[in-house]
Design a protein around this motif. Structure first.
Motif, mmCIF file in Angstrom:
data_model
loop_
_atom_site.group_PDB
_atom_site.id
_atom_site.type_symbol
_atom_site.label_atom_id
_atom_site.label_comp_id
_atom_site.label_asym_id
_atom_site.label_seq_id
_atom_site.Cartn_x
_atom_site.Cartn_y
_atom_site.Cartn_z
ATOM 1 N N VAL A 46 0.877 -1.166 0.000
ATOM 2 C CA VAL A 46 0.000 0.000 0.000
ATOM 3 C C VAL A 46 0.912 1.213 0.000
ATOM 4 O O VAL A 46 1.755 1.355 0.883
ATOM 5 C CB VAL A 46 -0.944 0.014 1.223
ATOM 6 N N ASP A 47 0.748 2.055 -1.008
ATOM 7 C CA ASP A 47 1.597 3.245 -1.161
ATOM 8 C C ASP A 47 3.083 2.897 -1.145
ATOM 9 O O ASP A 47 3.903 3.613 -0.570
ATOM 10 C CB ASP A 47 1.290 4.276 -0.064
ATOM 11 N N GLY A 48 3.439 1.772 -1.751
ATOM 12 C CA GLY A 48 4.831 1.373 -1.869
ATOM 13 C C GLY A 48 5.436 0.712 -0.648
ATOM 14 O O GLY A 48 6.604 0.342 -0.662
ATOM 15 N N ASP A 64 1.848 -1.508 9.160
ATOM 16 C CA ASP A 64 3.202 -1.397 8.634
ATOM 17 C C ASP A 64 4.127 -1.085 9.798
ATOM 18 O O ASP A 64 4.002 -0.045 10.439
ATOM 19 C CB ASP A 64 3.260 -0.276 7.586
ATOM 20 N N LYS A 65 5.037 -1.998 10.104
ATOM 21 C CA LYS A 65 5.983 -1.787 11.202
ATOM 22 C C LYS A 65 7.346 -1.531 10.590
ATOM 23 O O LYS A 65 7.987 -2.430 10.069
ATOM 24 C CB LYS A 65 6.012 -3.005 12.122
ATOM 25 N N GLY A 66 7.763 -0.280 10.639
ATOM 26 C CA GLY A 66 9.042 0.112 10.052
ATOM 27 C C GLY A 66 10.152 0.139 11.081
ATOM 28 O O GLY A 66 9.912 0.178 12.289
ATOM 29 N N LEU A 67 11.384 0.136 10.592
ATOM 30 C CA LEU A 67 12.535 0.162 11.484
ATOM 31 C C LEU A 67 12.701 1.529 12.139
ATOM 32 O O LEU A 67 13.057 1.628 13.309
ATOM 33 C CB LEU A 67 13.810 -0.192 10.713
ATOM 34 N N LEU A 68 12.451 2.593 11.395
ATOM 35 C CA LEU A 68 12.708 3.931 11.900
ATOM 36 C C LEU A 68 11.496 4.584 12.549
ATOM 37 O O LEU A 68 11.621 5.271 13.553
ATOM 38 C CB LEU A 68 13.220 4.831 10.764
ATOM 39 N N TYR A 69 10.318 4.393 11.962
ATOM 40 C CA TYR A 69 9.153 5.141 12.441
ATOM 41 C C TYR A 69 8.212 4.317 13.325
ATOM 42 O O TYR A 69 7.157 4.788 13.714
ATOM 43 C CB TYR A 69 8.359 5.731 11.266
ATOM 44 N N GLY A 70 8.601 3.126 13.684
ATOM 45 C CA GLY A 70 7.747 2.320 14.551
ATOM 46 C C GLY A 70 6.605 1.694 13.786
ATOM 47 O O GLY A 70 6.772 1.271 12.653
ATOM 48 N N ILE A 71 5.437 1.681 14.386
ATOM 49 C CA ILE A 71 4.295 1.022 13.762
ATOM 50 C C ILE A 71 3.298 2.045 13.253
ATOM 51 O O ILE A 71 3.016 3.043 13.902
ATOM 52 C CB ILE A 71 3.631 0.027 14.738
ATOM 53 N N ALA A 101 -14.763 8.893 -0.810
ATOM 54 C CA ALA A 101 -14.020 9.373 -1.976
ATOM 55 C C ALA A 101 -12.634 8.766 -2.062
ATOM 56 O O ALA A 101 -11.895 9.033 -3.002
ATOM 57 C CB ALA A 101 -13.917 10.895 -1.924
ATOM 58 N N ASN A 102 -12.249 7.947 -1.096
ATOM 59 C CA ASN A 102 -10.907 7.356 -1.056
ATOM 60 C C ASN A 102 -10.923 5.922 -1.561
ATOM 61 O O ASN A 102 -11.829 5.157 -1.246
ATOM 62 C CB ASN A 102 -10.363 7.352 0.378
ATOM 63 N N THR A 103 -9.897 5.588 -2.317
ATOM 64 C CA THR A 103 -9.698 4.205 -2.739
ATOM 65 C C THR A 103 -8.323 3.769 -2.270
ATOM 66 O O THR A 103 -7.326 4.415 -2.582
ATOM 67 C CB THR A 103 -9.817 4.055 -4.267
ATOM 68 N N THR A 104 -8.285 2.696 -1.504
ATOM 69 C CA THR A 104 -7.027 2.126 -1.044
ATOM 70 C C THR A 104 -6.691 0.954 -1.957
ATOM 71 O O THR A 104 -7.465 0.005 -2.059
ATOM 72 C CB THR A 104 -7.137 1.642 0.417
ATOM 73 N N MET A 105 -5.551 1.055 -2.640
ATOM 74 C CA MET A 105 -5.111 0.004 -3.553
ATOM 75 C C MET A 105 -4.081 -0.868 -2.840
ATOM 76 O O MET A 105 -3.063 -0.382 -2.352
ATOM 77 C CB MET A 105 -4.490 0.626 -4.807
ATOM 78 N N ILE A 106 -4.387 -2.154 -2.753
ATOM 79 C CA ILE A 106 -3.472 -3.129 -2.149
ATOM 80 C C ILE A 106 -2.900 -3.939 -3.303
ATOM 81 O O ILE A 106 -3.626 -4.688 -3.964
ATOM 82 C CB ILE A 106 -4.210 -4.058 -1.163
#
Length: 174
Positions: A46-48, A64-71, A101-106
């Motif tokens: 989602v969004d790369g 999304d659990k990232g190394l720098l920004y947490g979860i 109005a939002n579409t989430t593309m997986i």
């Protein structure tokens, strides 16, 4: 909820693809409420970013659990889902969830999981909306009718066979 319960729910839901989302699975016990049941889950982009997509009986979670920004956890409540569609390529598939109005593309979902995720989101969203509109309008069913209803849910893959057997035993008082 603990990690063993989460892993058991994932197994019962028939989840097969958790590629690159082990940290997200470990974070689920702190994100899910005690009464939430995992209906389906898969990994995707989602969004790369690689995310764990989790469908429960009340919402769709993108974790999304990232190394720098947490979860980072975002959600779409099932009563806000307006549409769901999917597409399949040679190897991978994608699912689009529209809410307002939002579409989430997986994207980059395992090809076989895309239609399963889309179908389960549609079924759970419709069921959730019906229950919101008519919580008391559902007529009381007798034992055999209740068992038939839960059997149909199991046959459609909305609940697992183990969940059906447990509900059947409860209805029959076993």
């Amino acid at each position: 909820m603990d990690l063993a319960t989460v892993q058991d729910q994932l197994k019962q839901a028939g989840v097969t693809d958790l590629f690159g989302t082990k940290n997200e699975v470990r974070a689920l016990p702190t994100i899910l409420t005690d009464d939430e049941q995992i209906v389906y889950a898969t990994s995707g982009l989602v969004d790369g970013n690689t995310v764990l997509v989790v469908l429960t009986q009340t919402r769709i979670l993108f974790i999304d659990k990232g190394l720098l920004y947490g979860i980072k956890s975002t959600e779409i409540p099932l009563d806000m889902v307006n549409g769901v569609s999917y597409g399949k390529g040679l190897i991978l598939g994608k699912v689009a969830v529209t809410n307002g109005a939002n579409t989430t593309m997986i994207e980059n979902i395992e090809k076989g999981n895309a239609p399963i995720l889309a179908d389960r989101i549609k079924a759970m969203a419709e069921n959730y909306k019906v229950n919101l509109r008519n919580p008391a309008a559902t007529p009381a069913l007798d034992g055999p009718d209740q068992i038939r209803k839960y059997k149909a849910l199991a046959d459609d893959g909305i609940i697992t066979q183990a969940e059906f057997e447990a509900k059947k035993a409860q209805i029959l008082g076993l």
